[in-house]
Design a protein around this motif. Structure first.
Motif, PDB file in Angstrom:
ATOM      1  N   UNK A  64       0.847  -1.201   0.000  1.00 59.32           N
ATOM      2  CA  UNK A  64       0.000   0.000   0.000  1.00 59.32           C
ATOM      3  C   UNK A  64       0.872   1.236   0.000  1.00 59.32           C
ATOM      4  N   UNK A  65       1.928   1.182   0.834  1.00 65.76           N
ATOM      5  CA  UNK A  65       2.826   2.316   0.939  1.00 65.76           C
ATOM      6  C   UNK A  65       3.510   2.544  -0.410  1.00 65.76           C
ATOM      7  N   UNK A  66       3.973   1.440  -0.999  1.00 65.30           N
ATOM      8  CA  UNK A  66       4.713   1.548  -2.250  1.00 65.30           C
ATOM      9  C   UNK A  66       3.859   2.092  -3.381  1.00 65.30           C
ATOM     10  N   UNK A  67       2.576   1.705  -3.380  1.00 63.42           N
ATOM     11  CA  UNK A  67       1.777   2.066  -4.543  1.00 63.42           C
ATOM     12  C   UNK A  67       0.882   3.273  -4.319  1.00 63.42           C
ATOM     13  N   UNK A  68       1.028   3.939  -3.172  1.00 63.81           N
ATOM     14  CA  UNK A  68       0.171   5.097  -2.907  1.00 63.81           C
ATOM     15  C   UNK A  68       0.319   6.133  -4.010  1.00 63.81           C
ATOM     16  N   UNK A  69      -0.763   6.698  -4.452  1.00 62.75           N
ATOM     17  CA  UNK A  69      -0.695   7.731  -5.476  1.00 62.75           C
ATOM     18  C   UNK A  69      -1.070   7.245  -6.860  1.00 62.75           C
ATOM     19  N   UNK A  70      -1.073   5.951  -7.084  1.00 61.67           N
ATOM     20  CA  UNK A  70      -1.370   5.445  -8.426  1.00 61.67           C
ATOM     21  C   UNK A  70      -2.851   5.200  -8.645  1.00 61.67           C
ATOM     22  N   UNK A  71      -3.693   6.142  -8.211  1.00 54.14           N
ATOM     23  CA  UNK A  71      -5.145   5.932  -8.296  1.00 54.14           C
ATOM     24  C   UNK A  71      -5.593   5.758  -9.738  1.00 54.14           C
ATOM     25  N   UNK A  72      -6.548   4.857  -9.927  1.00 54.35           N
ATOM     26  CA  UNK A  72      -7.139   4.680 -11.248  1.00 54.35           C
ATOM     27  C   UNK A  72      -6.163   4.173 -12.285  1.00 54.35           C
ATOM     28  N   UNK A  73      -5.171   3.439 -11.839  1.00 53.22           N
ATOM     29  CA  UNK A  73      -4.203   2.917 -12.801  1.00 53.22           C
ATOM     30  C   UNK A  73      -4.196   1.388 -12.762  1.00 53.22           C
ATOM     31  N   UNK A  74      -3.745   0.808 -13.852  1.00 57.43           N
ATOM     32  CA  UNK A  74      -3.633  -0.648 -13.922  1.00 57.43           C
ATOM     33  C   UNK A  74      -2.554  -1.118 -12.956  1.00 57.43           C
ATOM     34  N   UNK A  75      -2.679  -2.369 -12.468  1.00 55.25           N
ATOM     35  CA  UNK A  75      -1.600  -2.887 -11.618  1.00 55.25           C
ATOM     36  C   UNK A  75      -0.297  -2.957 -12.416  1.00 55.25           C
ATOM     37  N   UNK A  76       0.786  -2.800 -11.699  1.00 51.55           N
ATOM     38  CA  UNK A  76       2.114  -2.803 -12.317  1.00 51.55           C
ATOM     39  C   UNK A  76       2.339  -4.038 -13.203  1.00 51.55           C
ATOM     40  N   UNK A  77       1.883  -5.174 -12.711  1.00 52.88           N
ATOM     41  CA  UNK A  77       2.116  -6.429 -13.443  1.00 52.88           C
ATOM     42  C   UNK A  77       1.450  -6.450 -14.809  1.00 52.88           C
ATOM     43  N   UNK A  78       0.395  -5.658 -14.973  1.00 49.65           N
ATOM     44  CA  UNK A  78      -0.304  -5.638 -16.270  1.00 49.65           C
ATOM     45  C   UNK A  78       0.400  -4.712 -17.259  1.00 49.65           C
ATOM     46  N   UNK A  79       1.370  -3.960 -16.737  1.00 44.14           N
ATOM     47  CA  UNK A  79       2.026  -2.956 -17.580  1.00 44.14           C
ATOM     48  C   UNK A  79       3.479  -3.337 -17.880  1.00 44.14           C
ATOM     49  N   UNK A  80       4.070  -4.125 -16.982  1.00 44.22           N
ATOM     50  CA  UNK A  80       5.490  -4.461 -17.159  1.00 44.22           C
ATOM     51  C   UNK A  80       5.652  -5.962 -17.375  1.00 44.22           C
ATOM     52  N   UNK A  81       6.292  -6.309 -18.478  1.00 45.43           N
ATOM     53  CA  UNK A  81       6.563  -7.711 -18.791  1.00 45.43           C
ATOM     54  C   UNK A  81       8.063  -7.974 -18.743  1.00 45.43           C
ATOM     55  N   UNK A  82       8.409  -9.227 -18.452  1.00 40.09           N
ATOM     56  CA  UNK A  82       9.837  -9.572 -18.425  1.00 40.09           C
ATOM     57  C   UNK A  82      10.124 -10.603 -19.511  1.00 40.09           C
ATOM     58  N   UNK A  83      11.131 -10.372 -20.286  1.00 40.75           N
ATOM     59  CA  UNK A  83      11.660 -11.252 -21.337  1.00 40.75           C
ATOM     60  C   UNK A  83      10.742 -11.410 -22.554  1.00 40.75           C
ATOM     61  N   UNK A  84       9.472 -11.700 -22.324  1.00 41.60           N
ATOM     62  CA  UNK A  84       8.552 -11.934 -23.436  1.00 41.60           C
ATOM     63  C   UNK A  84       7.246 -11.199 -23.190  1.00 41.60           C
ATOM     64  N   UNK A  85       6.557 -10.856 -24.249  1.00 40.89           N
ATOM     65  CA  UNK A  85       5.261 -10.185 -24.125  1.00 40.89           C
ATOM     66  C   UNK A  85       4.302 -11.032 -23.285  1.00 40.89           C
ATOM     67  N   UNK A  86       3.643 -10.455 -22.334  1.00 38.45           N
ATOM     68  CA  UNK A  86       2.625 -11.153 -21.549  1.00 38.45           C
ATOM     69  C   UNK A  86       3.176 -11.828 -20.306  1.00 38.45           C
TER      70      UNK A  86
END
Ligand SMILES: Cc1cc2nc3c(=O)[nH]c(=O)nc-3n(C[C@H](O)[C@H](O)[C@H](O)COP(=O)(O)O)c2cc1C
Length: 288
Positions: free
Chosen positions: A163-185
């Motif tokens: 909660x502390x780390x993600x405070x301020x990101x209101x109305x945004x997609x979760x980080x995991x849906x935006x950042x991929x590692x090595x391959x798409x998805x």
């Protein structure tokens, strides 16, 4: 500028007090605009600051979502020479001005528009450049409560940490849906991002404003390479997608340079096949 703090407190304001920005603050914003960092150094940009009476009625019905112009005491009109990547550069420069304004207690909101020539004509501008951005500026009527953004919990993090780390990101997609590692998805997990010192830069990039809050960006991490892709869809036009991309590049760069290293965005396609779907386009990449 402290990018983390400024981004964390920033949101788009559409309802302004009927009060002009005080002269000292207005000068600071204008001075910043004159020398602010660019994405592409050799693109000439000219930023005109104009007041309500010179802009609002002229652009109402024409600029803004569905022609609904934002009523603000001031506007920044961004003009740019036309060169490769000049729109992404405008997103980067324009949002830099919004962040500076926010740091000084001044709220802002991007205002979309269809056609540069009409804006030049309606605002009576004398210029050899193209209009690449319109931004409302002023004091917001009320403060918005900063709420917790949605980020799924990673292995070693408690809910409270997250909660502390993600405070301020209101109305945004979760980080995991935006950042991929090595391959798409292949969704990035918090622990891997933290180990690579990429959690913060990615989490702040996720908070970038975008047209209709579409959040069109996806980041792919391949070793030390970060690749930025942006979705092309029917809700927005190419101009809006490129502005959105420029803003996300500023957010990522501003934060990573405060914590890890200097980066240089390369505005070109990448060679490797990451399985990127057709509707996403590679905008840029950088090495960290
Ligand atoms: C290129 C661009 C154009 C935008 N145009 C408008 C607009 O015309 N009218 C409006 O009310 N908001 C506009 N916005 C603001 C977005 O809707 C807003 O950034 C988004 O919904 C996320 O909300 P937040 O900035 O408060 O976090 C625009 C944002 C961007 C980046």
């Amino acid at each position: 500028m402290d990018y983390r703090q400024t981004i964390a407190n920033k949101y788009s304001v559409r309802d302004y007090k009927d009060k002009t920005i005080d002269a000292k603050t207005a000068k600071e914003i204008r001075d910043y605009a004159r020398t602010c960092p660019k994405l592409v150094e050799d693109i000439a940009v000219d930023i005109r600051f104009m007041d309500y009476d010179m802009v609002y009625r002229q652009l109402d019905g024409f600029a803004g979502y569905k022609g609904i112009m934002i009523n603000a005491p001031h506007y920044a009109i961004l003009l740019s020479e036309k060169k490769d990547h000049y729109i992404e550069n405008a997103g980067y420069v324009g949002e830099g001005i919004c962040l500076k304004a926010n740091e000084l207690g001044v709220a802002s909101c991007w205002i979309t528009f269809e056609d540069s020539k009409t804006v030049i004509h309606k605002l009576n501008l004398v210029t050899d450049k193209e209009v690449v951005g319109i931004i409302a500026l002023g004091y917001g009527k009320k403060a918005r409560k900063i709420t917790t953004g949605a980020v799924a919990t990673g292995g070693n993090y408690t809910q409270a940490d997250m909660k502390k780390k993600s405070a301020g990101g209101a109305g945004r997609l979760p980080l995991q849906k935006i950042v991929y590692i090595d391959q798409w998805g292949q969704e990035a997990d918090v622990d891997t991002l933290t180990e690579r010192a990429l959690y913060d830069p990615m989490d702040y990039a996720r908070r970038a404003p975008s047209t209709l809050n579409r959040q069109p960006w996806r980041f792919l991490i391949d070793g030390s390479k970060i690749i930025l892709t942006v979705r092309d869809d029917e809700e927005t036009n190419e101009y809006e997608e490129q502005i959105d991309a420029g803003i996300a590049m500023l957010y990522f760069e501003g934060v990573i340079e405060q914590s890890l290293c200097q980066i240089q965005w390369k505005l070109e396609p990448v060679e490797k096949d990451y399985g990127i779907p057709e509707e996403y386009k590679v905008v840029a990449s950088c090495e960290v």
